[in-house]
Design a protein around this motif. Structure first.
Motif, PDB file in Angstrom:
ATOM      1  N   PHE A 179      38.507  14.995 -23.446  1.00 37.71           N
ATOM      2  CA  PHE A 179      38.009  14.128 -22.504  1.00 37.71           C
ATOM      3  C   PHE A 179      38.798  12.949 -22.042  1.00 37.71           C
ATOM      4  CE2 PHE A 179      34.466  16.649 -23.567  1.00 37.71           C
ATOM      5  CZ  PHE A 179      34.039  17.327 -22.514  1.00 37.71           C
ATOM      6  N   SER A 180      38.944  12.381 -20.882  1.00 39.02           N
ATOM      7  CA  SER A 180      39.505  11.140 -20.984  1.00 39.02           C
ATOM      8  C   SER A 180      38.591   9.776 -21.021  1.00 39.02           C
ATOM      9  CB  SER A 180      40.087  10.871 -19.356  1.00 39.02           C
ATOM     10  OG  SER A 180      39.047  11.128 -18.504  1.00 39.02           O
ATOM     11  N   GLY A 181      38.977   8.806 -20.941  1.00 38.61           N
ATOM     12  CA  GLY A 181      37.839   7.642 -20.843  1.00 38.61           C
ATOM     13  C   GLY A 181      37.799   7.201 -22.488  1.00 38.61           C
ATOM     14  N   GLY A 182      36.669   6.171 -22.430  1.00 33.35           N
ATOM     15  CA  GLY A 182      36.469   5.437 -23.753  1.00 33.35           C
ATOM     16  C   GLY A 182      37.697   5.225 -24.472  1.00 33.35           C
ATOM     17  N   ARG A 183      37.748   5.604 -25.639  1.00 30.29           N
ATOM     18  CA  ARG A 183      39.075   5.245 -26.469  1.00 30.29           C
ATOM     19  C   ARG A 183      40.255   5.331 -26.021  1.00 30.29           C
ATOM     20  NH1 ARG A 183      38.876  10.028 -24.846  1.00 30.29           N
ATOM     21  NH2 ARG A 183      39.176  11.805 -26.152  1.00 30.29           N
ATOM     22  N   LYS A 184      40.507   6.111 -24.935  1.00 28.20           N
ATOM     23  CA  LYS A 184      41.824   6.411 -24.568  1.00 28.20           C
ATOM     24  C   LYS A 184      42.566   5.067 -24.022  1.00 28.20           C
ATOM     25  CE  LYS A 184      43.784  10.247 -22.653  1.00 28.20           C
ATOM     26  NZ  LYS A 184      44.501   9.833 -21.541  1.00 28.20           N
ATOM     27  N   SER A 185      41.440   4.072 -23.417  1.00 30.28           N
ATOM     28  CA  SER A 185      41.955   2.862 -22.979  1.00 30.28           C
ATOM     29  C   SER A 185      42.844   2.099 -23.777  1.00 30.28           C
ATOM     30  CB  SER A 185      40.879   2.220 -22.263  1.00 30.28           C
ATOM     31  OG  SER A 185      39.933   1.675 -23.358  1.00 30.28           O
TER      32      SER A 185
END
Length: 426
Positions: A179-185
């Protein structure tokens, strides 16, 4: 004939499919999700009820400065809605706090001023201090640890030294991070180039758990979680979107716990399932994700799940920005065939990962078993053909070509928004 309108660039493309060939149309529940709340109300409610965290207002009290990480021009985060709400809440709680907005460009090119205005609105661009992360600029990076996979963790110095670090983003299915989001920033968003490449190595990309909708035992995700914790990402605001890029869910609070809640929501509403078909038609959800071939690989992976071996994936994407990565283009176009490229990439060690390797590895994996036709009237056909794919200027020509490849009786599955679907086989 069955008629459908699918996302294409900043609008839609009308396509016609023969009734006798049409087997399945896979539309997620998110496409028609209805809510009685306005987008702003959904965001405010999430911020009023943070998950596993103090409120944003409590976190900013007593702080002199902070950094807000936001997504770049390739992501449809509705920052014109979310950023003003965040800024208003922060300044009400702490009027004198110094705020820097850091664009998480990852390994992408920098966001232009025009793209910033389109994404954030002219007022924010004029009034706020906005910095675009540059993953290759070592002077702007700081080493803060070592990833579980062994790669050095370099992140943007502004974020590393921030008194308070928060991020905004959105959650959708991701073709290798789950999934994208959260920790991917943090990773890849504001990480250094060598950190990104270690995390996106061929070994991890080839792992069966590095797939859409999977977080458990996903080595890429595990590295990303470590990076977020090490960077002290204190708070996130992530949203889920419908087919029109409107907010249908928002999740705020702890960077892991709030993200997990968002992933649960997305899993529930974005999941679709079908059986193998001769032809699978999919899209990248329109602009901004369909602006280049690099990004379009994401939507192709949705087609990959349900396309039979030697079947055809018809990818409807504007690719108005061309290939999207010089290394990506050169590695694919210079290869004798996809099989040769895939075999070569799988031999590359973690520390020798090259720019865009993850993207051309996945494209080679797809092309090794399927034919891909890209439908666009906004991209140079030579680029597409150089990359071992077929080009069609309109959908009718693409379908004619697909029938030539698989036969006139070929069965068709349509996935109107491949990039926002978690596709599984029945």
């Amino acid at each position: 004939m069955a008629v459908f309108n699918v996302p294409y660039y900043k609008g839609e493309m009308e396509i016609e499919l023969p009734d006798k060939n049409l087997k399945d149309v896979l539309i997620s529940k998110a496409a028609d999700y209805k809510t009685n709340f306005k987008e702003e109300e959904i965001v405010e409610k999430a911020l009023d009820n943070p998950i596993g965290s103090k409120s944003l207002e409590e976190l900013v009290k007593g702080k002199k400065s902070m950094v807000i990480i936001t997504s770049d021009h390739t992501r449809p985060v509705p920052s014109k809605i979310t950023l003003p709400i965040l800024l208003n809440r922060i300044r009400k709680a702490n009027p004198n706090i110094n705020i820097k907005i850091l664009i998480a460009a990852g390994f992408h090119r920098p966001t232009t001023r025009e793209e910033m205005i389109d994404k954030f609105g002219e007022e924010i661009v004029q009034k706020e201090e906005i910095i675009c992360h540059k993953s290759k600029d070592k002077e702007e990076l700081l080493k803060v640890g070592v990833l579980p996979s062994g790669g050095e963790l370099w992140i943007n110095k502004l974020a590393a030294e921030a008194e308070l670090l928060i991020s905004e983003g959105f959650i959708e299915p991701h073709f290798f991070a789950g999934f994208s989001g959260g920790r991917k920033s943090i990773l890849p968003g504001i990480a250094g180039a060598e950190t990104i490449m270690a995390n996106h190595c061929s070994e991890f990309i080839n792992n069966e758990n590095s797939r859409t909708g999977k977080l458990k035992e996903n080595p890429i995700h595990e590295d990303m979680l470590y990076a977020a914790k090490t960077a002290k990402l204190a708070f996130i605001l992530n949203v889920a979107l419908d087919k029109n890029k409107k907010i249908i869910g928002a999740f705020a609070g702890d960077s892991e716990l709030a993200h997990n809640k968002g992933c649960e929501f997305v899993s529930k509403f974005y999941g679709v399932s079908g059986t193998k078909s001769d032809i699978v038609i999919t899209t990248n959800g329109g602009y901004p994700l369909d602006q280049n071939i690099y990004q379009a690989v994401k939507g192709m992976t949705a087609g990959e799940v349900l396309s039979r071996e030697d079947g055809v994936i018809i990818m409807i994407a504007s690719c108005c920005d061309g290939h999207g990565g010089e290394s990506f283009y050169k590695n694919v176009s210079s290869a004798k065939n996809p099989s040769e490229l895939l075999n070569r990439v799988l031999k590359v060690s973690r520390k020798e990962t090259v720019p865009d390797q993850w993207e051309f590895q996945i494209l080679a994996r797809i092309l090794n078993k399927h034919k891909v036709i890209i439908v666009t009237d906004m991209c140079d056909p030579k680029i597409i053909e150089d990359m071992h794919m077929y080009h069609a200027r309109d959908f009718k020509k693409a379908l004619e070509l697909a029938f030539e490849i698989v036969g006139k009786d070929g069965k068709i599955t349509l996935i109107p928004d491949g990039v926002s679907s978690i596709v599984k086989t029945k």
